[in-house]
Design a protein around this motif. Structure first.
Motif, PDB file in Angstrom:
ATOM      1  N   THR A 135       0.829  -1.207   0.000  1.00 13.94           N
ATOM      2  CA  THR A 135       0.000   0.000   0.000  1.00 13.94           C
ATOM      3  C   THR A 135       0.862   1.255   0.000  1.00 13.94           C
ATOM      4  OG1 THR A 135      -1.675  -1.195   1.278  1.00 13.94           O
ATOM      5  CG2 THR A 135      -1.877   1.196   1.193  1.00 13.94           C
ATOM      6  N   TYR A 136       1.969   1.209   0.705  1.00 13.28           N
ATOM      7  CA  TYR A 136       2.828   2.384   0.860  1.00 13.28           C
ATOM      8  C   TYR A 136       3.448   2.814  -0.469  1.00 13.28           C
ATOM      9  CZ  TYR A 136       6.409   5.469   2.845  1.00 13.28           C
ATOM     10  OH  TYR A 136       7.186   6.555   3.152  1.00 13.28           O
ATOM     11  N   VAL A 137       3.944   1.845  -1.242  1.00 11.41           N
ATOM     12  CA  VAL A 137       4.713   2.171  -2.455  1.00 11.41           C
ATOM     13  C   VAL A 137       3.889   2.972  -3.459  1.00 11.41           C
ATOM     14  CG1 VAL A 137       5.910   1.197  -4.437  1.00 11.41           C
ATOM     15  CG2 VAL A 137       6.306   0.255  -2.160  1.00 11.41           C
ATOM     16  N   GLU A 175       4.306  11.435   5.556  1.00 15.44           N
ATOM     17  CA  GLU A 175       3.410  11.391   6.707  1.00 15.44           C
ATOM     18  C   GLU A 175       2.027  10.862   6.331  1.00 15.44           C
ATOM     19  OE1 GLU A 175       5.123  13.909   5.639  1.00 15.44           O
ATOM     20  OE2 GLU A 175       6.172  14.980   7.257  1.00 15.44           O
ATOM     21  N   MET A 176       1.453  11.386   5.230  1.00 16.52           N
ATOM     22  CA  MET A 176       0.126  10.949   4.808  1.00 16.52           C
ATOM     23  C   MET A 176       0.158   9.527   4.273  1.00 16.52           C
ATOM     24  SD  MET A 176      -2.016  13.176   5.632  1.00 16.52           S
ATOM     25  CE  MET A 176      -3.383  12.369   4.792  1.00 16.52           C
ATOM     26  N   THR A 177       1.230   9.164   3.571  1.00 18.50           N
ATOM     27  CA  THR A 177       1.345   7.796   3.068  1.00 18.50           C
ATOM     28  C   THR A 177       1.405   6.803   4.211  1.00 18.50           C
ATOM     29  OG1 THR A 177       2.555   8.612   1.142  1.00 18.50           O
ATOM     30  CG2 THR A 177       2.703   6.253   1.609  1.00 18.50           C
ATOM     31  N   ASN A 178       2.191   7.127   5.217  1.00 17.93           N
ATOM     32  CA  ASN A 178       2.301   6.247   6.386  1.00 17.93           C
ATOM     33  C   ASN A 178       0.958   6.108   7.086  1.00 17.93           C
ATOM     34  OD1 ASN A 178       3.540   4.683   8.428  1.00 17.93           O
ATOM     35  ND2 ASN A 178       3.836   6.503   9.690  1.00 17.93           N
ATOM     36  N   LEU A 179       0.227   7.211   7.205  1.00 17.58           N
ATOM     37  CA  LEU A 179      -1.079   7.169   7.860  1.00 17.58           C
ATOM     38  C   LEU A 179      -2.051   6.260   7.107  1.00 17.58           C
ATOM     39  CD1 LEU A 179      -3.037   8.189  10.031  1.00 17.58           C
ATOM     40  CD2 LEU A 179      -3.549  10.136   8.538  1.00 17.58           C
ATOM     41  N   GLY A 180      -2.126   6.434   5.793  1.00 15.50           N
ATOM     42  CA  GLY A 180      -3.047   5.623   5.008  1.00 15.50           C
ATOM     43  C   GLY A 180      -2.713   4.144   5.051  1.00 15.50           C
ATOM     44  N   ALA A 181      -1.428   3.826   4.915  1.00 14.84           N
ATOM     45  CA  ALA A 181      -1.012   2.421   4.922  1.00 14.84           C
ATOM     46  C   ALA A 181      -1.226   1.785   6.289  1.00 14.84           C
ATOM     47  CB  ALA A 181       0.450   2.310   4.504  1.00 14.84           C
ATOM     48  N   LEU A 182      -0.950   2.534   7.352  1.00 19.12           N
ATOM     49  CA  LEU A 182      -1.136   1.997   8.697  1.00 19.12           C
ATOM     50  C   LEU A 182      -2.598   1.750   9.016  1.00 19.12           C
ATOM     51  CD1 LEU A 182       1.367   3.886  11.052  1.00 19.12           C
ATOM     52  CD2 LEU A 182       1.373   1.474  10.442  1.00 19.12           C
ATOM     53  N   VAL A 183      -3.472   2.655   8.602  1.00 22.90           N
ATOM     54  CA  VAL A 183      -4.899   2.475   8.872  1.00 22.90           C
ATOM     55  C   VAL A 183      -5.413   1.215   8.198  1.00 22.90           C
ATOM     56  CG1 VAL A 183      -7.189   3.421   8.423  1.00 22.90           C
ATOM     57  CG2 VAL A 183      -5.384   4.913   9.292  1.00 22.90           C
ATOM     58  N   LEU A 184      -5.081   1.024   6.910  1.00 22.32           N
ATOM     59  CA  LEU A 184      -5.544  -0.163   6.188  1.00 22.32           C
ATOM     60  C   LEU A 184      -4.980  -1.436   6.801  1.00 22.32           C
ATOM     61  CD1 LEU A 184      -7.027  -1.475   3.841  1.00 22.32           C
ATOM     62  CD2 LEU A 184      -4.984  -1.102   2.426  1.00 22.32           C
ATOM     63  N   ALA A 185      -3.661  -1.475   6.998  1.00 23.49           N
ATOM     64  CA  ALA A 185      -3.037  -2.682   7.558  1.00 23.49           C
ATOM     65  C   ALA A 185      -3.493  -2.925   8.993  1.00 23.49           C
ATOM     66  CB  ALA A 185      -1.516  -2.554   7.496  1.00 23.49           C
ATOM     67  N   GLY A 186      -3.674  -1.843   9.760  1.00 28.98           N
ATOM     68  CA  GLY A 186      -4.070  -1.998  11.157  1.00 28.98           C
ATOM     69  C   GLY A 186      -5.469  -2.538  11.324  1.00 28.98           C
ATOM     70  N   MET A 225       8.375   9.026  12.407  1.00 24.99           N
ATOM     71  CA  MET A 225       9.741   9.466  12.707  1.00 24.99           C
ATOM     72  C   MET A 225      10.772   8.559  12.041  1.00 24.99           C
ATOM     73  SD  MET A 225       9.238  10.403  16.753  1.00 24.99           S
ATOM     74  CE  MET A 225      10.998  10.456  17.039  1.00 24.99           C
ATOM     75  N   ALA A 226      10.483   7.253  11.982  1.00 29.36           N
ATOM     76  CA  ALA A 226      11.398   6.324  11.329  1.00 29.36           C
ATOM     77  C   ALA A 226      11.505   6.620   9.838  1.00 29.36           C
ATOM     78  CB  ALA A 226      10.924   4.890  11.545  1.00 29.36           C
ATOM     79  N   VAL A 227      10.371   6.964   9.188  1.00 27.62           N
ATOM     80  CA  VAL A 227      10.393   7.291   7.754  1.00 27.62           C
ATOM     81  C   VAL A 227      11.175   8.574   7.506  1.00 27.62           C
ATOM     82  CG1 VAL A 227       8.968   7.967   5.798  1.00 27.62           C
ATOM     83  CG2 VAL A 227       8.238   6.097   7.261  1.00 27.62           C
ATOM     84  N   LEU A 228      10.898   9.590   8.321  1.00 27.24           N
ATOM     85  CA  LEU A 228      11.563  10.879   8.122  1.00 27.24           C
ATOM     86  C   LEU A 228      13.052  10.829   8.436  1.00 27.24           C
ATOM     87  CD1 LEU A 228       8.835  13.272   9.602  1.00 27.24           C
ATOM     88  CD2 LEU A 228       9.280  12.708   7.199  1.00 27.24           C
ATOM     89  N   ALA A 229      13.471   9.827   9.222  1.00 26.85           N
ATOM     90  CA  ALA A 229      14.894   9.702   9.556  1.00 26.85           C
ATOM     91  C   ALA A 229      15.710   9.105   8.413  1.00 26.85           C
ATOM     92  CB  ALA A 229      15.060   8.841  10.803  1.00 26.85           C
ATOM     93  N   VAL A 230      15.035   8.519   7.410  1.00 26.28           N
ATOM     94  CA  VAL A 230      15.746   7.936   6.267  1.00 26.28           C
ATOM     95  C   VAL A 230      16.284   9.056   5.379  1.00 26.28           C
ATOM     96  CG1 VAL A 230      15.508   6.479   4.219  1.00 26.28           C
ATOM     97  CG2 VAL A 230      14.315   5.868   6.324  1.00 26.28           C
ATOM     98  N   PRO A 231      17.540   9.010   4.977  1.00 21.82           N
ATOM     99  CA  PRO A 231      18.094  10.049   4.095  1.00 21.82           C
ATOM    100  C   PRO A 231      17.277  10.191   2.814  1.00 21.82           C
ATOM    101  CG  PRO A 231      19.834   8.641   4.948  1.00 21.82           C
ATOM    102  CD  PRO A 231      18.542   8.009   5.347  1.00 21.82           C
ATOM    103  N   PRO A 232      17.121  11.413   2.296  1.00 25.27           N
ATOM    104  CA  PRO A 232      16.264  11.645   1.122  1.00 25.27           C
ATOM    105  C   PRO A 232      16.627  10.798  -0.092  1.00 25.27           C
ATOM    106  CG  PRO A 232      16.885  13.726   2.149  1.00 25.27           C
ATOM    107  CD  PRO A 232      17.691  12.669   2.823  1.00 25.27           C
ATOM    108  N   ALA A 280      17.853   7.758  -0.178  1.00 28.43           N
ATOM    109  CA  ALA A 280      17.959   6.324   0.094  1.00 28.43           C
ATOM    110  C   ALA A 280      16.979   5.490  -0.722  1.00 28.43           C
ATOM    111  CB  ALA A 280      17.759   6.064   1.580  1.00 28.43           C
ATOM    112  N   GLY A 281      15.887   6.107  -1.191  1.00 27.60           N
ATOM    113  CA  GLY A 281      14.928   5.373  -2.008  1.00 27.60           C
ATOM    114  C   GLY A 281      13.730   4.872  -1.225  1.00 27.60           C
ATOM    115  N   ARG A 282      12.707   4.416  -1.985  1.00 30.78           N
ATOM    116  CA  ARG A 282      11.466   3.957  -1.370  1.00 30.78           C
ATOM    117  C   ARG A 282      11.653   2.677  -0.563  1.00 30.78           C
ATOM    118  NH1 ARG A 282       7.704   6.751  -4.549  1.00 30.78           N
ATOM    119  NH2 ARG A 282       8.585   8.852  -4.515  1.00 30.78           N
ATOM    120  N   ALA A 283      12.533   1.819  -1.041  1.00 32.53           N
ATOM    121  CA  ALA A 283      12.749   0.559  -0.315  1.00 32.53           C
ATOM    122  C   ALA A 283      13.271   0.812   1.093  1.00 32.53           C
ATOM    123  CB  ALA A 283      13.724  -0.333  -1.082  1.00 32.53           C
TER     124      ALA A 283
END
Length: 403
Positions: free
Chosen positions: A303-305, A314-325, A360-367, A369-372
């Motif tokens: 869902t995230y990709v 932030e919005m991508t993480n929210l949407g993916a977490l809601v569906l998976a959760g 916070m984990a997503v935002l800590a990834v260097p710009p 680094a890529g989607r993976a």
């Protein structure tokens, strides 16, 4: 002849010669040469006049570099019921472990050297353990009826930490870190064998393991006044506690937190009672939770990709977490815990913790680094927090299916 008088039972004499439970009260100290004498004098005077059980005070000096040990030794020589022990290692957990595992008393307890907790709560604390009603008793500054005086910073950190224990682990106790506790010696020994921490997290780990193994923890609301001359480093202790929580959650999820303790199962009091059979607890619960967790993690990634092409992290993480959760919760309700209802409020509260941490984990990834890398960072964080979720739900369901 008066038949009522003939049928009346003869008087019985109350036997008061039974032995009372003995109590060993441990005071761990580190560089407390100033506070220790007043603490011991005050506590000994209170126990002499207002405590009805046999008692001993044990001072544990764990790594002091000032005159604490000579002071402790002098107090032990002055007071007949004061014992002193010296350790070369630091940490409140290490001090309690050393004193409790070798104590000859039926009940072991401890309190802080600053006597922040009013001593009037000591006998109510010990009484619940001495009566056999509870295996562990703790003082609480957060339950109804407690009265405290402390700084806003400590109040906020304490309430936030204990809220995490309640909503993350399903803990029923309200105050893990109050330095005012008692336990049955024969029960606390096996528990300490599983406790890994030797510092401030010792209390929390002991209580979580106790409840995880079905032991009863009794709480006593206390009056508590903060002593600003404290050795506790609040921020550092908070980070150490969070790291300890992750370790305990993993241990519980892997089934390594079970302890063989001396605790009798409930039995009917009435000799003619007719009771139901205990319900069996499924042994495949963790396997089912693992499969569902892996599926929801894969669903999250898939869902995230595509969402990330148009949305912010932030919005991508929210949407993916809601569906998976949502799918994760409903699947575990049907197949893991097999209940018609599930603690949705508890899951919703945990989501308020999972979302900011994974973001916070997503935002800590260097710009660059890529989607993976983004997906990997958030999935790893999500899986770790899901373990805590499992530990909470498993204990919640187990407590309601035992009988």
């Amino acid at each position: 002849m008066d038949t009522r008088a003939a049928l009346a039972p003869s008087p019985r004499i109350l036997d008061t010669g039974t032995g009372a439970a003995s109590v060993d009260i441990v005071i761990p100290v580190l560089n407390e040469e100033r506070a220790l004498p007043g603490c011991v004098r005050t506590l000994a005077a209170f126990l002499d006049t207002a405590f009805p059980l046999p008692w001993r005070i044990t001072i544990v000096d764990n790594g002091s570099t000032d005159a604490t040990w000579p002071v402790a030794a002098a107090l032990a020589g002055r007071f007949e019921q004061v014992h002193a022990l010296r350790l070369d290692v630091r940490g409140r957990g290490a001090a309690l472990r050393a004193a409790w595992q070798d104590s000859p008393a039926d009940i072991v307890a401890y309190m802080d050297v600053d006597l922040s907790t009013d001593l009037g709560a000591l006998f109510p604390l010990v009484a619940s353990v001495a009566s056999g009603h509870s295996e562990i008793a703790i003082g609480t500054r957060l339950a109804h009826g407690a009265r405290t005086r402390r700084s806003l910073r400590r109040e906020v950190i304490s309430r936030g930490y204990n809220a995490l224990l309640r909503y993350g682990f399903g803990a029923r106790f309200t105050d893990a870190q109050c330095g005012f506790k008692a336990a049955r010696t024969d029960v606390v020994g096996p528990l300490m064998a599983k406790v890994e921490d030797d510092s401030w997290f010792f209390d929390t780990e002991l209580l979580l393991l106790a409840e995880h193994n079905g032991l009863r923890v009794h709480e006593v609301p206390v009056d508590w006044i903060e002593d600003v001359d404290s050795r506790v480093r609040i921020i550092r202790t908070a980070f150490d506690d969070l790291r300890g929580l992750a370790r305990v959650a993993w241990s519980m999820a892997m089934g390594r937190a079970r302890v063989e303790v001396a605790r009798s199962e409930p039995t009917p009091t009435h000799p003619d009672a007719v009771v139901t059979r205990p319900r069996a607890v499924p042994v495949t619960r963790f396997a089912s939770f693992t499969v569902i967790g892996l599926f929801s993690a894969i669903l999250y990634a898939l869902t995230y990709v595509p969402l990330r092409d148009n949305w912010s992290p932030e919005m991508t993480n929210l949407g993916a977490l809601v569906l998976a959760g949502v799918i994760n919760i409903e699947a575990n309700r049907r197949w893991t815990f097999k209940r018609r209802t599930t603690p949705h409020l508890r899951a919703a509260m945990l989501f308020t913790v999972i979302y900011p941490l994974t973001t916070m984990a997503v935002l800590a990834v260097p710009p660059g680094a890529g989607r993976a890398a983004e997906v990997g960072a958030v999935v790893a964080t999500y899986c770790l927090l899901t373990l805590i979720h499992f530990a909470a739900l498993d204990r919640w369901v187990l407590s309601r299916t035992r009988y």
